[in-house]
Scaffold this active site. Structure first.
Site, PDB file in Angstrom:
ATOM      1  N   CYS A 178      39.867  13.789   1.080  1.00 27.03           N
ATOM      2  CA  CYS A 178      40.470  13.054  -0.019  1.00 27.03           C
ATOM      3  C   CYS A 178      41.666  12.273   0.521  1.00 27.03           C
ATOM      4  CB  CYS A 178      40.959  13.920  -1.172  1.00 27.03           C
ATOM      5  SG  CYS A 178      39.655  14.773  -2.054  1.00 27.03           S
ATOM      6  N   ARG A 219      38.139   9.681   4.714  1.00 24.80           N
ATOM      7  CA  ARG A 219      38.415  11.039   4.248  1.00 24.80           C
ATOM      8  C   ARG A 219      37.491  11.472   3.115  1.00 24.80           C
ATOM      9  NH1 ARG A 219      43.139  13.846   4.340  1.00 24.80           N
ATOM     10  NH2 ARG A 219      44.354  13.457   6.178  1.00 24.80           N
ATOM     11  N   GLY A 236      42.945  18.977  -1.864  1.00 28.75           N
ATOM     12  CA  GLY A 236      43.025  20.423  -1.659  1.00 28.75           C
ATOM     13  C   GLY A 236      42.247  21.153  -2.730  1.00 28.75           C
ATOM     14  N   GLU A 253      26.351  19.300  20.656  1.00 28.08           N
ATOM     15  CA  GLU A 253      27.090  18.109  20.223  1.00 28.08           C
ATOM     16  C   GLU A 253      26.138  16.932  20.015  1.00 28.08           C
ATOM     17  OE1 GLU A 253      29.826  17.607  18.985  1.00 28.08           O
ATOM     18  OE2 GLU A 253      30.308  15.515  19.291  1.00 28.08           O
ATOM     19  N   LYS A 264      36.179  13.080   7.462  1.00 28.22           N
ATOM     20  CA  LYS A 264      36.762  13.151   8.796  1.00 28.22           C
ATOM     21  C   LYS A 264      37.643  14.381   8.956  1.00 28.22           C
ATOM     22  CE  LYS A 264      37.956  11.482  12.776  1.00 28.22           C
ATOM     23  NZ  LYS A 264      36.905  11.769  13.761  1.00 28.22           N
TER      24      LYS A 264
HETATM   25  C1  G6P Z   1      34.986  17.504  10.327  1.00 29.21           C
HETATM   26  C2  G6P Z   1      34.660  16.254  11.105  1.00 29.21           C
HETATM   27  C3  G6P Z   1      34.194  16.629  12.519  1.00 29.21           C
HETATM   28  C4  G6P Z   1      35.248  17.483  13.206  1.00 29.21           C
HETATM   29  C5  G6P Z   1      35.603  18.725  12.369  1.00 29.21           C
HETATM   30  C6  G6P Z   1      36.825  19.439  12.936  1.00 29.21           C
HETATM   31  O1  G6P Z   1      33.829  18.213  10.084  1.00 29.21           O
HETATM   32  O2  G6P Z   1      33.648  15.504  10.456  1.00 29.21           O
HETATM   33  O3  G6P Z   1      33.998  15.448  13.276  1.00 29.21           O
HETATM   34  O4  G6P Z   1      34.776  17.886  14.461  1.00 29.21           O
HETATM   35  O5  G6P Z   1      35.931  18.326  11.036  1.00 29.21           O
HETATM   36  O6  G6P Z   1      37.915  18.571  12.845  1.00 29.21           O
HETATM   37  P1  G6P Z   1      39.236  18.682  13.696  1.00 29.21           P
HETATM   38  O7  G6P Z   1      40.105  17.605  13.148  1.00 29.21           O
HETATM   39  O8  G6P Z   1      39.798  20.055  13.462  1.00 29.21           O
HETATM   40  O9  G6P Z   1      38.870  18.473  15.129  1.00 29.21           O
END
Ligand code: G6P
Length: 611
Positions: free
Chosen positions: A2, A27, A101, A484, A606
């Site tokens: 968000c 987001r 949140g 990955e 994201k």
């Molecule tokens: C989300 C994103 C992923 C990312 C994961 C962890 O699921 O889409 O691309 O790997 O969160 O995010 P972080 O910011 O903790 O690496």
């Protein structure tokens, strides 16, 4: 997840908020909305779908005013609908709230508010906050917000405006990120500094439990009890061009192409002149802990977890320190046995992922020392860690993480070599070979980027492009790469993809193999190369469509495969960085060829700031 943006000043808040929301759309994008104060009146427009839908609605229902708040939503409570879109309002529609949140006690609070006669118009947890603020409002918005939040349990970053107190914008956070931007005769709030970089670089990162009264010409920060809080103004040094596509059709492609530079930045200045030692800036952690720690526990989510899986192999093999690794959401809820002398390592691009943050806090409460690998400077995880290795990957906007992943791998290699040297499990010559190899990685990535012919061909080949499902297989250092690769493909092209240890395939996944199933083997030169060739034969015997990622010069592998994509040779521990690049590109081009929305994939966000 968000996105929140707010503005108070002399300009038209709507233009600034929409501009900010565009930068935050990664987001969440299932609905959006905006509220402004105009001549003592609160006006709102909300819409289901991406921001473009809100913008076209604003053409028929124009809004303008010198203060306002906006939101782009990733649904948690309540389906994406106009009624559930933010901002949410109190009963007389004088208060507007945007929230990121989850309010955990919203049902209980809602029941109490309903008893008092408040009527709810949405299924969201957020609406509760609007009614609570109304309940406590006696003419001063800041006081009412602080009081209302004392009743709330859960995670939030909120922005609030009210037509009965029009000179202020109130922001507060607990568990979800929020920045306040300070300009000349104007102020901003945002869930991510990227939203307001066009207007100011001077920001305050609110801490958990703090609320801020934001005025055109200043601000006041309190805790929820009203005790004044001191916060330093920080200067964000990102370049705004980093938040734009720079000529590429998608952020993801731009970020894939940035990887040579990113790796140079990640390792820049961190390798001694003779290439035999790692040199961290300003002493990383207590040296004795790095030299004597008995265990490392890694916590992370998503792509960062895959980086952690490579990190485990690197650290165990180069430094001989036992490493446990958990998905952060599992770590927190298991019986945590953290012996003394343990380093808990959080790996995170955003530094805001709720599960990773909560795992870090659980470990901290049990006395662990926290060393984090973080990309976003000033993020909550960075601030709550005992030591931070910054990834220096720059702003990453593509929802499918690419450059942050390879930066994590480069930083983990540095850490593993450093630990190995300190603990004398790695000789100076071995360290030199790896660190020299690491310095050559950017050039080798560039080589892959400059020779995408076979990748483009596979992505356009209907056996891959139109597949319903795909299998990614690897062993050792290449198993996390397989995970990955599968994640990238499913995230952005919606092809079901599964990853397996190539040796484990015969215990289950082999049942899926038919002449319609693409099987992608991650098979660079490695200690288990012969074994993986046998696994390739097993799939070939069952008519699977085989694509191998192999090391240049390995011409022999081609006779067993339908297609081969070659990567430059490198020491095996560095192969996950190079092997990731063709898999990112393959997923990207398959997604484009299938007509998918690469930068805004379905249902994803994201930065996941809810548990
Ligand atoms: C989300 C994103 C992923 C990312 C994961 C962890 O699921 O889409 O691309 O790997 O969160 O995010 P972080 O910011 O903790 O690496």
């Amino acid at each position: 997840m968000c996105g929140i943006v707010g503005y108070i000043g002399e300009k038209n808040a709507v233009d600034i908020i929409l501009d900010g929301l565009h930068r935050l759309e990664y987001r969440g994008y299932d609905s959006a909305g905006i509220s402004v104060l105009t001549d003592g009146e609160l006006d709102s427009v909300r819409s289901v779908g991406k921001l473009a839908a809100l913008e076209s609605k604003l053409k028929t229902t124009p809004l303008s005013g010198p203060s306002g708040i906006g939101h782009t939503r990733w649904a948690t409570h309540g389906v994406p609908s106009e009624a559930n879109a933010h901002p949410h309002h109190d009963d007389p529609q004088a208060i507007a709230v945007v929230h990121n949140g989850i309010i955990e006690n919203y049902l209980e609070l809602g029941a109490k508010l309903r008893e008092k006669g408040f009527e709810f118009r949405s299924e969201t947890d957020t609406e509760t906050i609007a009614h609570l603020i109304r309940l406590y409002f006696e003419g001063d918005l800041f006081t009412a917000v602080k009081r209302a939040l004392q009743d709330v349990r859960g995670a939030y970053a909120i922005g609030v405006i009210c037509s009965d107190d029009p000179g202020v914008l109130v922001a507060a956070r607990s568990g979800s990120p929020l920045v306040v931007g300070l300009g000349k005769d104007e102020s901003f709030i945002a869930s991510d500094a990227a939203a307001i970089l066009n207007y100011t670089r001077e920001v305050l990162y609110l801490e958990d439990g703090q609320a801020c009264e934001v005025r055109r010409d200043g601000y006041t920060v309190h805790d929820l009890q009203g005790v004044p809080q001191q916060l330093d103004i920080q200067t964000v040094d990102w370049d705004q061009s980093q938040a734009e596509k720079g000529g590429y059709p998608h952020f993801m492609l731009k970020e894939i192409h940035e990887q040579p530079e990113v790796i140079r930045n990640t390792i820049g200045g961190r390798i001694s002149k003779d290439h035999s030692e790692v040199v961290w800036e300003d002493g990383l952690l207590d040296d004795s802990l790095l030299e004597t720690c008995d265990r490392i526990m890694i916590v992370a989510c998503g792509t960062a977890w895959h980086a952690g899986l490579v990190g485990k192999r690197l650290i165990e093999s180069l430094a001989k320190v036992p490493v446990e690794i958990d998905i952060a959401s599992e770590f927190r809820y298991r019986d945590l046995l953290i012996p003394p002398n343990t380093i808990v390592m959080a790996i995170t691009q955003s530094g805001e992922t709720a599960d990773t943050l909560q795992a870090l806090r659980a470990a901290k409460n049990r006395g662990a020392t926290i060393l984090s690998l973080v990309n976003a400077i000033g993020s909550t995880i960075a601030r709550e860690s005992d030591a931070v290795i910054y990834l220096r990957a720059g702003l990453e906007i593509g929802v499918a993480s690419t450059k942050a992943y390879t930066a994590m791998l480069a930083a983990l290699t540095l850490l593993a070599v450093d630990l190995g040297r300190r603990r004398k499990s790695l000789t100076a010559q071995e360290a030199t070979a790896l660190l020299t190899g690491l310095q050559q990685v950017p050039t080798k990535i560039q080589e892959i980027l400059d020779n995408q012919g076979s990748i483009l061909q596979c992505a356009a080949d209907n056996r891959f492009r139109d597949a319903n499902s795909a299998l990614f297989l690897g062993r050792g250092y290449s198993l996390p790469t397989a995970l990955e690769g599968a994640l990238k493909l499913k995230e952005i092209s919606y092809i079901h993809a599964e990853a397996y240890g190539a040796g484990e395939m015969k215990h289950g996944a082999i049942a899926l193999v038919t002449d319609k199933l693409p099987v992608i083997f991650i098979a660079p030169r490695s200690a288990t190369h012969e074994k993986i060739i046998s696994n390739i034969q097993e799939v070939r015997a069952r008519s699977g469509i085989i694509l191998a990622i192999a090391t240049q010069g390995d011409t022999g592998i081609a006779q067993h495969c339908d297609e081969v994509i070659y990567i430059p040779d490198c020491p095996e521990p560095l192969s996950p960085i190079l092997a990731a690049i063709p898999l990112q590109l393959l997923a990207y081009y398959i997604s484009v060829n299938r007509g998918c929305d690469v930068d805004q994939p379905r249902n994803l966000a994201k930065s996941v700031t809810v548990e």
